[in-house]
Design a protein around this motif. Sequence first.
Motif, PDB file in Angstrom:
ATOM      1  N   ALA A 317       0.831  -1.207   0.000  1.00 23.85           N
ATOM      2  CA  ALA A 317       0.000   0.000   0.000  1.00 23.85           C
ATOM      3  C   ALA A 317       0.866   1.258   0.000  1.00 23.85           C
ATOM      4  O   ALA A 317       0.573   2.239  -0.707  1.00 23.85           O
ATOM      5  CB  ALA A 317      -0.931  -0.012   1.209  1.00 23.85           C
ATOM      6  N   THR A 318       1.943   1.254   0.779  1.00 24.10           N
ATOM      7  CA  THR A 318       2.814   2.430   0.876  1.00 24.10           C
ATOM      8  C   THR A 318       3.455   2.756  -0.465  1.00 24.10           C
ATOM      9  O   THR A 318       3.724   3.928  -0.766  1.00 24.10           O
ATOM     10  CB  THR A 318       3.893   2.192   1.937  1.00 24.10           C
ATOM     11  OG1 THR A 318       3.267   1.826   3.174  1.00 24.10           O
ATOM     12  CG2 THR A 318       4.725   3.445   2.166  1.00 24.10           C
ATOM     13  N   LYS A 319       3.694   1.742  -1.278  1.00 29.38           N
ATOM     14  CA  LYS A 319       4.290   1.983  -2.595  1.00 29.38           C
ATOM     15  C   LYS A 319       3.364   2.810  -3.485  1.00 29.38           C
ATOM     16  O   LYS A 319       3.819   3.437  -4.449  1.00 29.38           O
ATOM     17  CB  LYS A 319       4.625   0.649  -3.269  1.00 29.38           C
ATOM     18  CG  LYS A 319       5.703  -0.150  -2.546  1.00 29.38           C
ATOM     19  CD  LYS A 319       6.031  -1.420  -3.276  1.00 29.38           C
ATOM     20  CE  LYS A 319       6.989  -2.310  -2.480  1.00 29.38           C
ATOM     21  NZ  LYS A 319       8.246  -1.642  -2.137  1.00 29.38           N
ATOM     22  N   TYR A 320       2.063   2.768  -3.191  1.00 33.59           N
ATOM     23  CA  TYR A 320       1.122   3.588  -3.952  1.00 33.59           C
ATOM     24  C   TYR A 320       0.905   4.960  -3.300  1.00 33.59           C
ATOM     25  O   TYR A 320       0.101   5.748  -3.793  1.00 33.59           O
ATOM     26  CB  TYR A 320      -0.232   2.887  -4.061  1.00 33.59           C
ATOM     27  CG  TYR A 320      -0.212   1.626  -4.893  1.00 33.59           C
ATOM     28  CD1 TYR A 320      -0.273   1.679  -6.275  1.00 33.59           C
ATOM     29  CD2 TYR A 320      -0.136   0.369  -4.290  1.00 33.59           C
ATOM     30  CE1 TYR A 320      -0.254   0.519  -7.039  1.00 33.59           C
ATOM     31  CE2 TYR A 320      -0.117  -0.791  -5.039  1.00 33.59           C
ATOM     32  CZ  TYR A 320      -0.173  -0.711  -6.412  1.00 33.59           C
ATOM     33  OH  TYR A 320      -0.158  -1.856  -7.170  1.00 33.59           O
ATOM     34  N   GLY A 321       1.585   5.221  -2.193  1.00 32.26           N
ATOM     35  CA  GLY A 321       1.344   6.446  -1.444  1.00 32.26           C
ATOM     36  C   GLY A 321       1.602   7.707  -2.249  1.00 32.26           C
ATOM     37  O   GLY A 321       0.794   8.651  -2.238  1.00 32.26           O
ATOM     38  N   LEU A 322       2.744   7.748  -2.957  1.00 35.86           N
ATOM     39  CA  LEU A 322       3.076   8.945  -3.728  1.00 35.86           C
ATOM     40  C   LEU A 322       2.044   9.182  -4.818  1.00 35.86           C
ATOM     41  O   LEU A 322       1.646  10.333  -5.085  1.00 35.86           O
ATOM     42  CB  LEU A 322       4.470   8.796  -4.333  1.00 35.86           C
ATOM     43  CG  LEU A 322       4.993  10.003  -5.115  1.00 35.86           C
ATOM     44  CD1 LEU A 322       5.055  11.227  -4.205  1.00 35.86           C
ATOM     45  CD2 LEU A 322       6.361   9.707  -5.716  1.00 35.86           C
ATOM     46  N   LEU A 323       1.576   8.107  -5.450  1.00 36.27           N
ATOM     47  CA  LEU A 323       0.537   8.238  -6.469  1.00 36.27           C
ATOM     48  C   LEU A 323      -0.742   8.815  -5.863  1.00 36.27           C
ATOM     49  O   LEU A 323      -1.401   9.673  -6.461  1.00 36.27           O
ATOM     50  CB  LEU A 323       0.270   6.878  -7.102  1.00 36.27           C
ATOM     51  CG  LEU A 323      -0.880   6.817  -8.108  1.00 36.27           C
ATOM     52  CD1 LEU A 323      -0.600   7.724  -9.301  1.00 36.27           C
ATOM     53  CD2 LEU A 323      -1.110   5.378  -8.573  1.00 36.27           C
ATOM     54  N   PHE A 324      -1.094   8.371  -4.678  1.00 37.98           N
ATOM     55  CA  PHE A 324      -2.306   8.864  -4.023  1.00 37.98           C
ATOM     56  C   PHE A 324      -2.185  10.347  -3.692  1.00 37.98           C
ATOM     57  O   PHE A 324      -3.132  11.113  -3.883  1.00 37.98           O
ATOM     58  CB  PHE A 324      -2.558   8.051  -2.748  1.00 37.98           C
ATOM     59  CG  PHE A 324      -3.560   6.958  -2.953  1.00 37.98           C
ATOM     60  CD1 PHE A 324      -4.672   6.857  -2.141  1.00 37.98           C
ATOM     61  CD2 PHE A 324      -3.388   6.046  -3.969  1.00 37.98           C
ATOM     62  CE1 PHE A 324      -5.600   5.852  -2.339  1.00 37.98           C
ATOM     63  CE2 PHE A 324      -4.299   5.042  -4.175  1.00 37.98           C
ATOM     64  CZ  PHE A 324      -5.418   4.938  -3.363  1.00 37.98           C
ATOM     65  N   ILE A 325      -1.042  10.737  -3.179  1.00 37.10           N
ATOM     66  CA  ILE A 325      -0.852  12.158  -2.864  1.00 37.10           C
ATOM     67  C   ILE A 325      -0.907  12.992  -4.133  1.00 37.10           C
ATOM     68  O   ILE A 325      -1.536  14.074  -4.169  1.00 37.10           O
ATOM     69  CB  ILE A 325       0.480  12.349  -2.124  1.00 37.10           C
ATOM     70  CG1 ILE A 325       0.415  11.687  -0.738  1.00 37.10           C
ATOM     71  CG2 ILE A 325       0.811  13.831  -1.996  1.00 37.10           C
ATOM     72  CD1 ILE A 325       1.720  11.726   0.012  1.00 37.10           C
ATOM     73  N   ALA A 413     -10.177   1.895  -4.513  1.00 38.56           N
ATOM     74  CA  ALA A 413      -9.353   1.378  -5.608  1.00 38.56           C
ATOM     75  C   ALA A 413      -8.059   0.772  -5.080  1.00 38.56           C
ATOM     76  O   ALA A 413      -7.600  -0.266  -5.563  1.00 38.56           O
ATOM     77  CB  ALA A 413      -9.051   2.500  -6.602  1.00 38.56           C
ATOM     78  N   LEU A 414      -7.467   1.424  -4.075  1.00 38.45           N
ATOM     79  CA  LEU A 414      -6.238   0.877  -3.494  1.00 38.45           C
ATOM     80  C   LEU A 414      -6.498  -0.479  -2.840  1.00 38.45           C
ATOM     81  O   LEU A 414      -5.682  -1.398  -2.956  1.00 38.45           O
ATOM     82  CB  LEU A 414      -5.666   1.850  -2.468  1.00 38.45           C
ATOM     83  CG  LEU A 414      -4.424   1.372  -1.705  1.00 38.45           C
ATOM     84  CD1 LEU A 414      -3.284   1.058  -2.665  1.00 38.45           C
ATOM     85  CD2 LEU A 414      -3.981   2.402  -0.673  1.00 38.45           C
ATOM     86  N   PHE A 415      -7.627  -0.611  -2.162  1.00 39.30           N
ATOM     87  CA  PHE A 415      -7.947  -1.892  -1.533  1.00 39.30           C
ATOM     88  C   PHE A 415      -8.070  -2.989  -2.591  1.00 39.30           C
ATOM     89  O   PHE A 415      -7.600  -4.116  -2.387  1.00 39.30           O
ATOM     90  CB  PHE A 415      -9.242  -1.777  -0.731  1.00 39.30           C
ATOM     91  CG  PHE A 415      -9.530  -2.974   0.116  1.00 39.30           C
ATOM     92  CD1 PHE A 415      -8.864  -3.173   1.322  1.00 39.30           C
ATOM     93  CD2 PHE A 415     -10.457  -3.915  -0.284  1.00 39.30           C
ATOM     94  CE1 PHE A 415      -9.117  -4.291   2.101  1.00 39.30           C
ATOM     95  CE2 PHE A 415     -10.730  -5.036   0.485  1.00 39.30           C
ATOM     96  CZ  PHE A 415     -10.049  -5.218   1.687  1.00 39.30           C
TER      97      PHE A 415
END
Length: 475
Positions: A317-325, A413-415
Motif C-alpha cells: 500500500a505504501t508503494k502507492y502512497g506517492l501516487l495517491f498524494i 481502488a487501493l484496496f
Amino acid sequence: MPKFPALGKALAVGGVLLALTMALQSVSTLVSEREERLREAERGVADSLAAQQLLVGPALQRRCSETWSVLKGEGKERKAVVERREFVLASAPAALTVSAEAAIEPRYRGIFKVNAYAVTAKLHARWTDLAALRPTAEHAGSELHCDAAALFVAVGDARGIRSATIEAAGEKLAVLPGTGHAILARGFHALLPATADLPAAPLSAEVSLVLAGTGALSFAPIADDTRVELRSAWPHPSFAGRFLPSQRQVGDQGFVAMWQLSALATSAPRDLLAGAASCPVAGQTRPTAADGNAHRIESFGVRFIDPVSTYVLSDRATKYGLLFIALTFVGVALVEVLRRVRVHPLQYLLFGSAVAMFFLLLVSLGEHIAFHWAYLSASAACTLLLAFYGSFVLHGWRAGSVFGVAIAALYGALFLLLQLEQDALVLGSLLLFAVLASVMVATRRIDWYALIDNLRRGSAAAEPPGKPAGPGGQR
C-alpha cells in the motif's frame, strides 16, 4: 499575505510533494522494521519450541566391522598384524506410506503471532528384501561382525518430538534417542529383535509420532514408492519443496494434500544411503551443516503461512502512497482552477499529510486487528478529515463532500489493488486512465493562456495593507 506567482506556487507545491515523499519513505522504513520484529519473534519461538521439521524415515542401518590378518615386516621382524574396517550398511524401504494430520498451535511474542503446529503421523514402511544389510567380506580369511539392525527416523529438530512408538516384525520396540546416521543425527531409533542374522523378509514396521514445529513441515521420499497424505484445518497452505502434491483439496475448512513419488523421480533414497555409508568411526570427524559436503536430501511439504500479512500488504500500500498524494493534489488543483479558489501550498501540505497519515494508521492498527478492519478504520478516518477540511478550503460543504467521495473512491481502488495482486497492473492502469480522462473532460473549455495571464496580473497587483484573509486563504 502575498500571493504566489504561478511558477512560485508550482515550486512550492513541488517542495511539499518532496517532503511528503520523504514522509512516505519513513513509513516504508517503519514497515520494514516491524516486519523484522516479526521475524525475530518467529526465530524466538523456533528457538524455544522447535524449528521447521523435516521427517525422514523410517530406514534401516547396521554397523559392521571386518578384521583380517596381514603379514608385515622382513625376516625375523616379520609378524602378523590385525587390521580392522568399520562400515555401515543401510536399507531404504521398498514402500512407505505416511498419513499425517497437522493442528495449528499459534504462539505469541508480544503482539506478534507465530504459526506453530503439532503433527500426528503414522508411518508404515515395508522392506521386501534385506540383502543390503548382509555384509560382504573384502579380504580373504577375514571375520565379519555386525550389530543388531536398527530402524531409525530422523527429524529436523528433535526438541519437537512429543511421543514416538515403533512396532516392527510384530513386536513393539524400545525407542532410543538419536539416529546413528552421520548427517541426519536428530531423531530416534530402535533395535530390531535379535536373530541369528536378520529378521525374515519381507519386514514391515509402523511408527507413530507426534511432532511439534514452526513454519513448515517437510517429508523426504526415501522409498522406492512413497505416498504421503497430509491433512490440516489450516486454510492457507503454501506447498513447497522439490515436488508439488499430485492431488490436493483446499477450502475454508482446511486442506488435504497427497504426494506419490517413485525413486525414479528423486535422489532422496540414494542420498539417504550415501549419508549412512559415511557414518564416522572412532577418531573421525562428524560432518556438520557448515561443511561444503553437507548432506542435503530432497523433500517436499507445506508452509503454514498467513496469506494476509499486515506488513506485506502495508508495504504494498505504501508503494502507492506517492501516487495517491499526487492524485489528491490533482483533484485540489482541478477544483482550484474550475472554481477560481486559491489554495495555499501549506493547505496542500495538510491535504498530503492526511493522506500520508493513512498509511501510518494502517500499519499501527493492522498489528492489533484484522487487516480489512484496519484498512476500513484508517481510510474512514482520513476520508472524513479530508472532507471536513476540504469543505472550508474549497468554500462549501458540497465541494468538500464531493472531494471526500473522490478520496473514498481512491481508497477503495487501493484496496482492490492490494487484493488483486495478479491484476494490479491492469487495474492501476485503468484507474490512471480514468483520472486523466476526467481531468481532460473537466478542463476542455479552459483557456489556459487567459488563465495564466489572470494569475500573473493577480500576483502583480498590490494588496491593501491590513485586509483580512477570507476562507481558504482567499482575500
